[in-house]
Enzyme design. Structure first.
Site, PDB file in Angstrom:
ATOM      1  N   GLU A 149       0.789  -1.225   0.000  1.00 48.63           N
ATOM      2  CA  GLU A 149       0.000   0.000   0.000  1.00 48.63           C
ATOM      3  C   GLU A 149       0.829   1.286   0.000  1.00 48.63           C
ATOM      4  OE1 GLU A 149      -3.330   0.353  -0.155  1.00 48.63           O
ATOM      5  OE2 GLU A 149      -3.622  -1.798  -0.375  1.00 48.63           O
ATOM      6  N   SER A 189     -52.891 -25.981  39.253  1.00 54.28           N
ATOM      7  CA  SER A 189     -52.585 -26.247  40.662  1.00 54.28           C
ATOM      8  C   SER A 189     -51.243 -25.685  41.104  1.00 54.28           C
ATOM      9  CB  SER A 189     -52.601 -27.763  40.921  1.00 54.28           C
ATOM     10  OG  SER A 189     -53.897 -28.275  40.742  1.00 54.28           O
TER      11      SER A 189
END
Length: 843
Positions: free
Chosen positions: A89, A468
């Site tokens: 780069e 229940s």
């Protein structure tokens, strides 16, 4: 003379041009410098990193965010990667001061030639400036600002800092941002384990991440890698031997996703929603690490227990048939490409995968998977598949493979112990929630069979009738008003008329035993005794009292059906309520998020501070100042309770858990959770729930399956609604409370029956036992401290009074002042005779 004048003219011209250029340059500099950001902010930059969710053990549960990134410090980046990037780069990186004139001239030439801005000539510093501060547009204005920022960056930052910013920021493709993420995404390894050829490949990607993607375009990626290796050789970063060796290697790349160490998708989604509500979209980019309260051991056990028992239920009720018929016996079979295309439209769920039957005999079937592999399903792998007729009826078991399977059928299969079995996606669902009863920490949470099939979280969103499972809380209300576990209530049918309509609450099964102690009635889940208990103190009082357990008042019915569990709650609300009984009466608040850390620094920005139960407190903590109706005890339990408004809650107003899992108040000095139920009452009810597991001398509790855990500190209660549409089991052991629910998402559908009727004991209790067997494996048995105001008194097990002798006596707990003072009498038929010879009718 003329020559001198010409030279003098050119000198003036050149000086003028230089001065003009200088003035123009200064003007341009100041013009484009307007409103530029401060480059020193890059010293403390926060990279866009995903949200990560962890268990309490530090195991990764999930990652949320488009960009995968793991920032590294410069000294954590291998030097060869830096060299590879520089060679690719910006070969003059260490020589220029932010801009490279040679690169600019090259870019200008190309731009003029093509009459467009096709090349940038940007240095690494300029790329960092562009990515952090500017837009990607190609224009002179943006380029000038980029150059100015680059020059400023070179003055404010070191080369190492700039390189670290670049390698942590840049896009490598496939959602990988930064060198660490790219290393793992393409090679499944850390950056410091990369080889030279792998480093070269990654160094070449940022220039065009999509075009050079090694997975999508391997040929282009290979050419790019080789070019980078050549540049590294030219720059002297690698030797000829290293180059020769590296350029011979194949790409050897594959797509790697972050390794999820703990599968808990419902937990992950709850954490994601929590963070989004707090931080918005920044939750996905600011790199927060969220540590939940979930235990890996508990979560795995919970997931296994829910999925296993859902499959067991599904198998019990028979085979509902194939997913799809692709071709029939008299039609031409599909070719492999057609089959593959069809199978690729499906995904696997919990190891169940789609397959197409391509051949059958009486002994086996051959099927094709999506990956083109052939599998065999023998008779043993499908013998369970008797036809499903309805939820209460099943057909005969198949006698051979062809009774069930035919060619052309698309089916579901599962590998079990290296053998392929016929399977089916369950239609029933379930949920499990486990809490630390002392502080509310969620230890395990399973919101359904499979998150990919349904993202509906049944732990926090499913508001279902309790059946229940509600009884312990109603009995607690009656004990608060003077009833005891030795109080006798009649276990006999009830008939109540409302106009021409008759209400007949029944036991399940419909067996009746006459007068029984409350302890026995709770353990055997006697419905009619529950109705009579509710009548003793009044419906409105009980409904208000249930708020002490955290139940929303919006969900509570004010009629006698409340005794049978007609009220609807979420599993999380139920587990919280059982925690009150388990921890001595403290209303703890469940929480999932333990702490939140910032990315990079590890700074803890939130630490949950739960309000805890005072399990070891000797003196009574003051009850929370709550206002409740003062009931008038009504011993006439055979008539309908008169102090009720008979209201049923509006379905649209039922409350789930939207605001239950909130952040703690970090400024609060309060240590303990609200003490909403007396420790004396909570202790007695907790002990009664243990009896529902252990049973009595001549009776068995509905929770008897929990005895398989072999622990004396476990207790719990089953729950089954009308027609078994919802089944529950909730209970405790050690400091863990867990609630299990099973049912269909369609409220109208019944769980039905096979050899047995599906219910809380048959269907939900095994899930609870399977989970608690793992969760309590290494936990010591906890002995409860008996409150000072609770005493043990021997009683007669039949009458609940003091025994005539110790031979038949059983011990019972009483709050001081509520213990019996009379002795039991001898029964003769329906008459009883006391010690003075006086007789009276029992009923």
């Amino acid at each position: 003379m003329i020559i001198f004048k010409i030279i003098k003219f050119f000198l003036k011209f050149i000086i003028g041009c230089l001065l003009f250029g200088l003035v123009a340059g200064i003007a341009v500099y100041f013009y484009y410098s307007k409103d530029l950001p401060d480059v020193t902010t890059l010293k403390e930059v926060r990279f866009q990193t995903p949200l990560q969710v962890y268990s309490s053990d530090g195991d990764l549960i999930a990652i949320f965010g488009e960009r995968r990134r793991t920032p590294l410090q410069y000294d954590q980046i291998p030097p060869m990667i830096v060299k590879a990037v520089i060679a690719t780069e910006d070969s003059r990186f260490y020589e220029h001061y932010g801009i490279d004139p040679v690169g600019i001239l090259r870019a200008t030439y190309v731009s003029l030639k093509h009459k467009e801005f096709s090349q940038g000539g940007s240095t690494i510093t300029q790329q960092v400036a562009k990515n952090f501060f500017l837009t990607p547009e190609k224009s002179i204005s943006r380029k000038m600002r980029e150059m100015i920022l680059a020059i400023r960056m070179e003055k404010a930052l070191s080369k190492e800092e700039i390189m670290a910013l670049y390698l942590n920021m840049i896009n490598f493709g496939s959602r990988a941002y930064g060198i660490a993420s790219a290393s793992y995404t393409f090679f499944g390894k850390a950056a410091d384990n990369l080889t030279i050829d792998e480093m070269a490949l990654l160094a070449g990607l940022p220039n065009a991440p999509s075009a050079y993607n090694p997975i999508s375009h391997p040929d282009r990626a290979l050419m790019r890698r080789d070019w980078v290796l050549h540049r590294m050789l030219e720059q002297g970063y690698i030797s000829q031997n290293e180059y020769d060796e590296a350029i011979k290697k194949p790409l050897n790349v594959s797509y790697h996703t972050p390794k999820i160490a703990l599968h808990a998708p419902y937990v992950a989604e709850m954490a994601r929603q929590f963070m989004y509500d707090k931080f918005g979209e920044n939750a996905y980019t600011d790199g927060y690490k969220v540590y939940t309260t979930i235990s890996k051991n508990d979560q795995n056990a919970a997931t296994f227990a829910v999925q296993k028992n859902i499959i067991d239920y599904d198998i019990r009720h028979g085979y509902r048939g194939v997913e799809k018929v692709l071709w029939k016996a008299n039609e031409a079979p599909w070719n492999s490409e057609q089959i593959e295309n069809q199978l690729n439209q499906y995904m696997c769920y919990n190891s169940m995968c789609p397959a197409v039957v391509i051949k059958t005999t009486d002994q086996e079937a051959i099927a094709l998977l999506a990956n083109k592999s052939k599998i065999e399903i023998d008779y043993e792998g499908m013998r369970w598949a008797r036809p499903y007729l309805d939820d209460n009826h099943q057909g005969a078991y198949p006698k051979k493979v062809t009774d069930t399977l035919k060619t052309g059928q698309l089916i579901w299969v599962k590998n079990v112990d290296k053998s392929w079995h016929l399977a089916q996606i369950p239609s029933v669902n379930g949920a499990l929630i486990s809490l630390d009863s002392d502080n509310g920490a969620i230890k395990a949470l399973v919101g359904g069979y499979d998150f990919n099939l349904s993202k509906f979280n049944r732990v926090t969103q499913a508001i279902r009738q309790l059946g229940s499972n509600i009884k312990p809380f109603i009995y607690t209300a009656t004990i608060e008003q003077g009833l005891t576990m030795a109080t006798l209530l009649n276990d006999a049918p009830i008939l109540r008329f409302a106009g021409t309509d008759a209400w007949r609450p029944k036991n399940s099964p419909p067996n009746y035993a006459g007068p029984l102690r409350l302890r026995v009635g709770l353990g055997m889940s006697k419905n009619v005794m529950m109705v009579r208990a509710l009548r003793t103190v009044g419906i409105d009082y009980v409904a208000e009292y249930l708020e002490r357990f955290g139940f929303p008042k919006e969900n509570l019915s004010h009629n006698e059906s409340l005794a049978l569990g007609s009220a609807s709650f979420t599993p999380l609300q139920v587990a919280r309520a059982y925690s009150v009984l388990a921890n001595g009466g403290f209303l703890i608040t469940p929480y999932l998020i333990d702490k939140i850390e910032e990315s990079g620094t590890g700074t803890v920005i939130y630490q949950h501070q739960p309000k805890i139960a005072c399990r070891d407190c000797i003196t009574e903590v003051n009850i929370e100042n709550l206002k409740f109706t003062n009931p008038a005890l009504n011993r006439e339990v055979e008539n309908e309770s008169t102090n009720a408004n008979n209201e049923e809650p509006e379905q649209d107003n039922l409350k789930a858990d939207d605001d239950l899992l909130a952040l703690s108040d970090t400024n609060s000095r309060e240590k303990y959770a609200p003490h909403t139920v007396s420790s004396d009452v909570a202790f007695i009810m907790k002990d009664a729930l243990k009896t529902a597991v252990s049973g009595g001398k001549d009776w068995r509790g509905t929770a008897w399956r929990a005895k398989a855990l072999g622990r004396s500190d476990v207790g719990g209660k089953t729950g089954t609604t009308n027609s078994s549409k919802d089944v529950w089991f909730s209970g405790f052991g050690g400091n863990i409370v867990a609630t299990v629910w099973m049912g269909f998402d369609d409220h109208r559908r019944e769980l039905g029956s096979t050899a047995k009727v599906e219910g809380g004991a048959v269907t939900a209790n095994p899930v609870w036992v399977d989970y608690m067997r793992v969760a309590l494996k290494d936990a010591p048995i906890e002995d409860d401290i008996v409150p000072d105001n609770v005493i043990t008194v021997p009683i007669d097990p039949v009458t609940g009074l003091l025994p005539q002798s110790d031979t038949q006596a059983v011990d019972e707990y009483f709050i001081k002042g509520t213990e019996p003072t009379q002795y039991s009498s001898h029964e003769v038929g329906t008459k009883v005779t006391d010690s003075e010879g006086n007789s009276s009718e029992l009923f």
